[in-house]
Design a protein around this motif. Sequence first.
Motif, PDB file in Angstrom:
ATOM      1  N   ASN A   7       4.188   9.484   4.545  1.00 20.56           N
ATOM      2  CA  ASN A   7       3.002   9.441   3.645  1.00 20.56           C
ATOM      3  C   ASN A   7       2.819  10.525   3.276  1.00 20.56           C
ATOM      4  O   ASN A   7       1.758  10.324   2.114  1.00 20.56           O
ATOM      5  CB  ASN A   7       2.258   9.038   5.009  1.00 20.56           C
ATOM      6  CG  ASN A   7       2.369   7.837   6.347  1.00 20.56           C
ATOM      7  OD1 ASN A   7       2.859   6.771   4.951  1.00 20.56           O
ATOM      8  ND2 ASN A   7       2.063   7.652   7.026  1.00 20.56           N
ATOM      9  N   PHE A   8       2.821  11.525   3.736  1.00 22.25           N
ATOM     10  CA  PHE A   8       2.939  12.630   3.512  1.00 22.25           C
ATOM     11  C   PHE A   8       3.764  12.902   1.672  1.00 22.25           C
ATOM     12  O   PHE A   8       2.776  13.443   0.812  1.00 22.25           O
ATOM     13  CB  PHE A   8       3.311  13.831   4.564  1.00 22.25           C
ATOM     14  CG  PHE A   8       3.555  15.115   3.804  1.00 22.25           C
ATOM     15  CD1 PHE A   8       2.193  16.248   3.260  1.00 22.25           C
ATOM     16  CD2 PHE A   8       4.679  16.132   3.778  1.00 22.25           C
ATOM     17  CE1 PHE A   8       1.536  17.267   2.768  1.00 22.25           C
ATOM     18  CE2 PHE A   8       3.999  17.381   3.605  1.00 22.25           C
ATOM     19  CZ  PHE A   8       3.193  18.245   3.241  1.00 22.25           C
ATOM     20  N   GLN A  10       4.443  10.729  -0.290  1.00 22.43           N
ATOM     21  CA  GLN A  10       3.429   9.862  -1.454  1.00 22.43           C
ATOM     22  C   GLN A  10       1.830  10.423  -1.392  1.00 22.43           C
ATOM     23  O   GLN A  10       1.574  10.663  -2.580  1.00 22.43           O
ATOM     24  CB  GLN A  10       3.006   8.490  -0.448  1.00 22.43           C
ATOM     25  CG  GLN A  10       4.102   7.203  -0.906  1.00 22.43           C
ATOM     26  CD  GLN A  10       3.314   5.949  -0.149  1.00 22.43           C
ATOM     27  OE1 GLN A  10       2.511   5.902   0.898  1.00 22.43           O
ATOM     28  NE2 GLN A  10       3.760   4.959  -0.789  1.00 22.43           N
ATOM     29  N   TYR A  11       1.174  10.991  -0.610  1.00 18.74           N
ATOM     30  CA  TYR A  11       0.248  11.569  -0.459  1.00 18.74           C
ATOM     31  C   TYR A  11       0.420  13.005  -1.927  1.00 18.74           C
ATOM     32  O   TYR A  11      -0.222  12.718  -3.369  1.00 18.74           O
ATOM     33  CB  TYR A  11      -0.469  12.900   0.232  1.00 18.74           C
ATOM     34  CG  TYR A  11      -1.362  13.251  -0.323  1.00 18.74           C
ATOM     35  CD1 TYR A  11      -3.036  12.693  -0.242  1.00 18.74           C
ATOM     36  CD2 TYR A  11      -1.686  14.427   0.185  1.00 18.74           C
ATOM     37  CE1 TYR A  11      -3.991  13.522  -0.279  1.00 18.74           C
ATOM     38  CE2 TYR A  11      -2.953  15.709  -0.255  1.00 18.74           C
ATOM     39  CZ  TYR A  11      -4.212  14.912  -0.265  1.00 18.74           C
ATOM     40  OH  TYR A  11      -4.923  15.745  -0.679  1.00 18.74           O
ATOM     41  N   SER A  14       1.269  11.292  -5.934  1.00 21.16           N
ATOM     42  CA  SER A  14      -0.291  10.499  -6.097  1.00 21.16           C
ATOM     43  C   SER A  14      -1.642  12.358  -6.437  1.00 21.16           C
ATOM     44  O   SER A  14      -2.183  11.479  -7.024  1.00 21.16           O
ATOM     45  CB  SER A  14      -1.611   9.965  -4.995  1.00 21.16           C
ATOM     46  OG  SER A  14      -1.623  10.482  -4.264  1.00 21.16           O
ATOM     47  N   ASN A  15      -0.901  12.838  -6.268  1.00 22.55           N
ATOM     48  CA  ASN A  15      -1.527  14.623  -6.510  1.00 22.55           C
ATOM     49  C   ASN A  15      -1.076  15.555  -7.595  1.00 22.55           C
ATOM     50  O   ASN A  15      -0.826  16.201  -7.564  1.00 22.55           O
ATOM     51  CB  ASN A  15      -1.926  15.180  -5.458  1.00 22.55           C
ATOM     52  CG  ASN A  15      -3.347  14.804  -4.431  1.00 22.55           C
ATOM     53  OD1 ASN A  15      -4.356  14.609  -5.126  1.00 22.55           O
ATOM     54  ND2 ASN A  15      -2.617  13.462  -3.359  1.00 22.55           N
ATOM     55  N   THR A  27      -3.419  22.108  -0.673  1.00 20.32           N
ATOM     56  CA  THR A  27      -2.793  21.282  -0.689  1.00 20.32           C
ATOM     57  C   THR A  27      -2.459  20.501   1.102  1.00 20.32           C
ATOM     58  O   THR A  27      -2.667  18.738   1.074  1.00 20.32           O
ATOM     59  CB  THR A  27      -1.300  20.559  -1.674  1.00 20.32           C
ATOM     60  OG1 THR A  27      -1.566  21.416  -2.501  1.00 20.32           O
ATOM     61  CG2 THR A  27      -0.689  19.483  -1.577  1.00 20.32           C
ATOM     62  N   GLU A  30      -5.982  19.384   2.579  1.00 18.52           N
ATOM     63  CA  GLU A  30      -6.573  18.495   1.581  1.00 18.52           C
ATOM     64  C   GLU A  30      -5.663  17.072   2.658  1.00 18.52           C
ATOM     65  O   GLU A  30      -6.192  16.204   2.912  1.00 18.52           O
ATOM     66  CB  GLU A  30      -6.895  18.164   0.201  1.00 18.52           C
ATOM     67  CG  GLU A  30      -7.272  19.380   0.176  1.00 18.52           C
ATOM     68  CD  GLU A  30      -7.685  19.275  -1.655  1.00 18.52           C
ATOM     69  OE1 GLU A  30      -6.350  19.229  -1.814  1.00 18.52           O
ATOM     70  OE2 GLU A  30      -8.051  20.219  -2.149  1.00 18.52           O
ATOM     71  N   PHE A  31      -4.379  17.157   2.774  1.00 18.02           N
ATOM     72  CA  PHE A  31      -3.325  15.892   3.044  1.00 18.02           C
ATOM     73  C   PHE A  31      -4.550  15.616   4.779  1.00 18.02           C
ATOM     74  O   PHE A  31      -4.036  14.932   5.219  1.00 18.02           O
ATOM     75  CB  PHE A  31      -2.469  16.491   3.718  1.00 18.02           C
ATOM     76  CG  PHE A  31      -1.731  15.257   4.419  1.00 18.02           C
ATOM     77  CD1 PHE A  31      -1.102  13.592   3.562  1.00 18.02           C
ATOM     78  CD2 PHE A  31      -1.141  15.848   5.247  1.00 18.02           C
ATOM     79  CE1 PHE A  31      -0.552  13.224   4.486  1.00 18.02           C
ATOM     80  CE2 PHE A  31      -0.480  14.601   6.601  1.00 18.02           C
ATOM     81  CZ  PHE A  31       0.029  13.481   5.949  1.00 18.02           C
ATOM     82  N   HIS A  34      -7.448  13.770   4.583  1.00 16.28           N
ATOM     83  CA  HIS A  34      -7.237  12.462   4.047  1.00 16.28           C
ATOM     84  C   HIS A  34      -6.419  11.473   4.796  1.00 16.28           C
ATOM     85  O   HIS A  34      -5.760  10.411   4.157  1.00 16.28           O
ATOM     86  CB  HIS A  34      -7.213  12.080   2.759  1.00 16.28           C
ATOM     87  CG  HIS A  34      -7.912  13.266   1.478  1.00 16.28           C
ATOM     88  ND1 HIS A  34      -7.791  14.832   0.825  1.00 16.28           N
ATOM     89  CD2 HIS A  34      -9.089  12.799   1.353  1.00 16.28           C
ATOM     90  CE1 HIS A  34      -9.124  14.634   0.181  1.00 16.28           C
ATOM     91  NE2 HIS A  34      -9.598  13.758   1.059  1.00 16.28           N
ATOM     92  N   ASP A  35      -5.933  12.128   5.988  1.00 17.12           N
ATOM     93  CA  ASP A  35      -4.890  11.545   6.728  1.00 17.12           C
ATOM     94  C   ASP A  35      -5.318  10.232   7.489  1.00 17.12           C
ATOM     95  O   ASP A  35      -6.134  10.315   8.020  1.00 17.12           O
ATOM     96  CB  ASP A  35      -3.938  11.998   7.498  1.00 17.12           C
ATOM     97  CG  ASP A  35      -3.217  11.317   8.653  1.00 17.12           C
ATOM     98  OD1 ASP A  35      -2.663  10.936   8.408  1.00 17.12           O
ATOM     99  OD2 ASP A  35      -3.321  11.969  10.258  1.00 17.12           O
ATOM    100  N   HIS A  36      -4.578   8.680   6.835  1.00 16.94           N
ATOM    101  CA  HIS A  36      -5.250   8.201   7.742  1.00 16.94           C
ATOM    102  C   HIS A  36      -5.712   7.306   9.426  1.00 16.94           C
ATOM    103  O   HIS A  36      -6.404   7.000   9.620  1.00 16.94           O
ATOM    104  CB  HIS A  36      -4.750   6.581   6.927  1.00 16.94           C
ATOM    105  CG  HIS A  36      -3.662   7.006   8.283  1.00 16.94           C
ATOM    106  ND1 HIS A  36      -2.111   7.198   7.708  1.00 16.94           N
ATOM    107  CD2 HIS A  36      -2.641   5.758   9.257  1.00 16.94           C
ATOM    108  CE1 HIS A  36      -1.268   6.913   7.821  1.00 16.94           C
ATOM    109  NE2 HIS A  36      -1.470   6.102   8.630  1.00 16.94           N
TER     110      HIS A  36
END
Length: 276
Positions: A7-8, A10-11, A14-15, A27, A30-31, A34-36
């Motif tokens: 997931n990290f 992927q984030y 995407s950035n 960064t 910010e992850f 926005h972590d789910h």
Amino acid sequence: NKSHIYNFAQYLDSNGISEWKHLDAKTIKEFNIHDHHKTSKAKNCCNSSIRRFLLFLFDEGVITDPNLIYTLPTMYAPMERIGKVMTDEEQDILQKMLFDDDSPLSLRNRAIIGLGTHTGLRGIDIVNIKSSYIDWDHQYMVIPQQKTGRDIERYIPDPVFDIMCRYVVEERPETDCEYLFTRSLAPYRQLTRGNCIHILKKAIPGWDDGFHPTRRTFGTNMLRNGASAQEVADALDHSGLGHVHLYMSRVSNKMELCALSMESQGISVEGDFIYG
């Protein structure tokens, strides 16, 4: 946990970050925002995985800033839950299962549940009982406690001791296994803690709360019958009184003692009005 690292990554992708060496503190922060993961405990678990991964990248020379691991918070809010305690109905079911002559449970299973509900032993300690730990002449046993390493001393109540004796004489397989409770089919190995949970599920329809509630129920029943907090702590081999309040929260007549009187707080009641 690989899923956290995935997931990290992927984030970052995407950035617009395609190489680990371009990572920076902003960064990573910010992850984290926005972590789910929603609960503090889950987020802490995710952050812990990523911190270990960042440390790996530093050790491998992929990133050069050793302080990036401190970008993610390391603390989460403590949680305390009221543990499951058996209802009166569930205890009645178990009583019949344990001590009725026409019980569908095997003697082994009845003895295991009886030790849980009548002595407060943990499931792991029950399956680790060896015949040599028991003084069969005096209904007494000394068991090395798996969780704390301290010895547990327990008197075995008459009904449970009777079932244990019958199990040894009538039902236990002839085996060299040193543990008291074994599989009923060959190979006759020691049982596991998971077996205790399965046994309790067979006894109570719909049960899905593990084996530990037998221990909590034992402590709660002691309080209901007038035992002090210290006596409960000693019986359950707690190192202090910190855990006893969890049992006390289930005992209404004990909870009433925790309330402060209005008079002690300088509040008087006159008619329909309260005056401070």
